[in-house]
Design an enzyme around this catalytic site. Structure first.
Site, mmCIF file in Angstrom:
data_model
loop_
_atom_site.group_PDB
_atom_site.id
_atom_site.type_symbol
_atom_site.label_atom_id
_atom_site.label_comp_id
_atom_site.label_asym_id
_atom_site.label_seq_id
_atom_site.Cartn_x
_atom_site.Cartn_y
_atom_site.Cartn_z
ATOM 1 N N HIS A 54 0.835 -1.208 0.000
ATOM 2 C CA HIS A 54 0.000 0.000 0.000
ATOM 3 C C HIS A 54 0.867 1.254 0.000
ATOM 4 O O HIS A 54 1.886 1.301 0.680
ATOM 5 C CB HIS A 54 -0.887 -0.020 1.248
ATOM 6 C CG HIS A 54 -1.956 1.016 1.259
ATOM 7 N ND1 HIS A 54 -2.867 1.176 0.228
ATOM 8 C CD2 HIS A 54 -2.273 1.959 2.178
ATOM 9 C CE1 HIS A 54 -3.684 2.175 0.516
ATOM 10 N NE2 HIS A 54 -3.353 2.669 1.701
ATOM 11 N N THR A 55 0.441 2.227 -0.779
ATOM 12 C CA THR A 55 1.091 3.544 -0.754
ATOM 13 C C THR A 55 0.001 4.556 -0.447
ATOM 14 O O THR A 55 -1.091 4.484 -1.029
ATOM 15 C CB THR A 55 1.724 3.882 -2.122
ATOM 16 O OG1 THR A 55 2.445 2.748 -2.578
ATOM 17 C CG2 THR A 55 2.672 5.067 -2.023
ATOM 18 N N GLY A 63 -0.097 14.374 -6.260
ATOM 19 C CA GLY A 63 0.233 14.919 -7.579
ATOM 20 C C GLY A 63 1.542 15.686 -7.616
ATOM 21 O O GLY A 63 1.834 16.381 -8.585
ATOM 22 N N GLY A 65 4.563 14.075 -6.749
ATOM 23 C CA GLY A 65 5.669 13.115 -6.807
ATOM 24 C C GLY A 65 6.073 12.533 -5.467
ATOM 25 O O GLY A 65 7.109 11.875 -5.367
ATOM 26 N N LEU A 66 5.250 12.745 -4.430
ATOM 27 C CA LEU A 66 5.637 12.229 -3.112
ATOM 28 C C LEU A 66 5.582 10.692 -3.073
ATOM 29 O O LEU A 66 6.480 10.047 -2.513
ATOM 30 C CB LEU A 66 4.735 12.843 -2.033
ATOM 31 C CG LEU A 66 5.116 12.595 -0.580
ATOM 32 C CD1 LEU A 66 6.583 12.877 -0.313
ATOM 33 C CD2 LEU A 66 4.246 13.436 0.351
ATOM 34 N N ALA A 67 4.566 10.108 -3.698
ATOM 35 C CA ALA A 67 4.493 8.629 -3.735
ATOM 36 C C ALA A 67 5.717 8.074 -4.467
ATOM 37 O O ALA A 67 6.281 7.052 -4.060
ATOM 38 C CB ALA A 67 3.205 8.179 -4.408
ATOM 39 N N CYS A 89 0.661 -3.109 -4.584
ATOM 40 C CA CYS A 89 -0.016 -1.801 -4.666
ATOM 41 C C CYS A 89 -0.146 -1.379 -6.143
ATOM 42 O O CYS A 89 0.837 -1.410 -6.886
ATOM 43 C CB CYS A 89 0.807 -0.777 -3.894
ATOM 44 S SG CYS A 89 0.349 0.923 -4.241
ATOM 45 N N TYR A 91 -0.591 1.511 -7.491
ATOM 46 C CA TYR A 91 0.199 2.699 -7.880
ATOM 47 C C TYR A 91 1.591 2.241 -8.324
ATOM 48 O O TYR A 91 2.141 2.720 -9.318
ATOM 49 C CB TYR A 91 0.305 3.701 -6.712
ATOM 50 C CG TYR A 91 1.375 4.741 -6.967
ATOM 51 C CD1 TYR A 91 1.132 5.818 -7.810
ATOM 52 C CD2 TYR A 91 2.651 4.601 -6.402
ATOM 53 C CE1 TYR A 91 2.130 6.740 -8.096
ATOM 54 C CE2 TYR A 91 3.655 5.515 -6.682
ATOM 55 C CZ TYR A 91 3.385 6.579 -7.526
ATOM 56 O OH TYR A 91 4.388 7.477 -7.815
ATOM 57 N N THR A 95 1.761 2.547 -12.252
ATOM 58 C CA THR A 95 2.282 3.900 -12.512
ATOM 59 C C THR A 95 3.785 3.986 -12.270
ATOM 60 O O THR A 95 4.538 4.382 -13.157
ATOM 61 C CB THR A 95 1.538 4.946 -11.641
ATOM 62 O OG1 THR A 95 0.164 4.918 -11.998
ATOM 63 C CG2 THR A 95 2.076 6.347 -11.849
#
Ligand code: COA
Length: 116
Positions: A54-55, A63, A65-67, A89, A91, A95
């Site tokens: 999980h993120t 939005g 770029g922290l993830a 996850c 993301y 992505t």
């Protein structure tokens, strides 16, 4: 003009914003509000994988770029410890990895054993 030392310390500072919390199995921001949660799993040949489950980034910080930064730290960690990665996850699988295909080499692929 920024000197090499300043550039280096800026880069270190950027990296230092993400902390590894071994106890909770998270990579997280200092305020702990944004995090990447993983579990360690035993896989084939006595190796260990990081199952990145999980993120989470608070709505107000999305939005930017922290993830991706959390993933950078987690994948760096996996590489430095010779761990495979299971990108549970969405993301990460849909992505982050497509945008950073070099990390594909760490992804655990459960290949069927040959009968030969
Ligand atoms: N699955 C796949 N990709 C996603 C996504 C999801 N659930 N949510 C957002 N993205 C994509 C965005 O479309 C965007 O793509 P783009 O750059 O091509 O436009 C990209 O992620 C943004 O990347 P980044 O800025 O690094 O991410 P972020 O800091 O905004 O955080 C999440 C992204 C998913 C962590 C955040 O939206 C979140 O916490 N969502 C709620 C929890 C969640 O769904 N987690 C993922 C499943 S475990």
């Amino acid at each position: 003009m920024a000197g090499k030392e300043e550039e280096r310390s800026a880069a270190e500072e950027k990296k230092a914003e993400i902390k590894w919390n071994e106890e909770t199995q998270r990579f997280e921001t200092e305020d702990k509000e944004a995090y990447l949660q993983y579990h360690l799993l035993q896989i084939a040949d006595g190796k260990t994988a990081m199952d990145m489950v999980h993120t989470f980034v608070p709505r107000s910080k999305r939005g930017m770029g922290l993830a991706a930064k959390l993933c950078d730290a987690a994948f760096d960690h996996a590489r430095s410890r010779d761990l495979s990665v299971i990108p549970t996850c969405s993301y990460i699988s849909d992505t982050y990895i497509p945008k950073n295909p070099a990390w594909n080499s760490l992804v655990y692929k459960d290949e069927p054993k040959s009968s030969m």
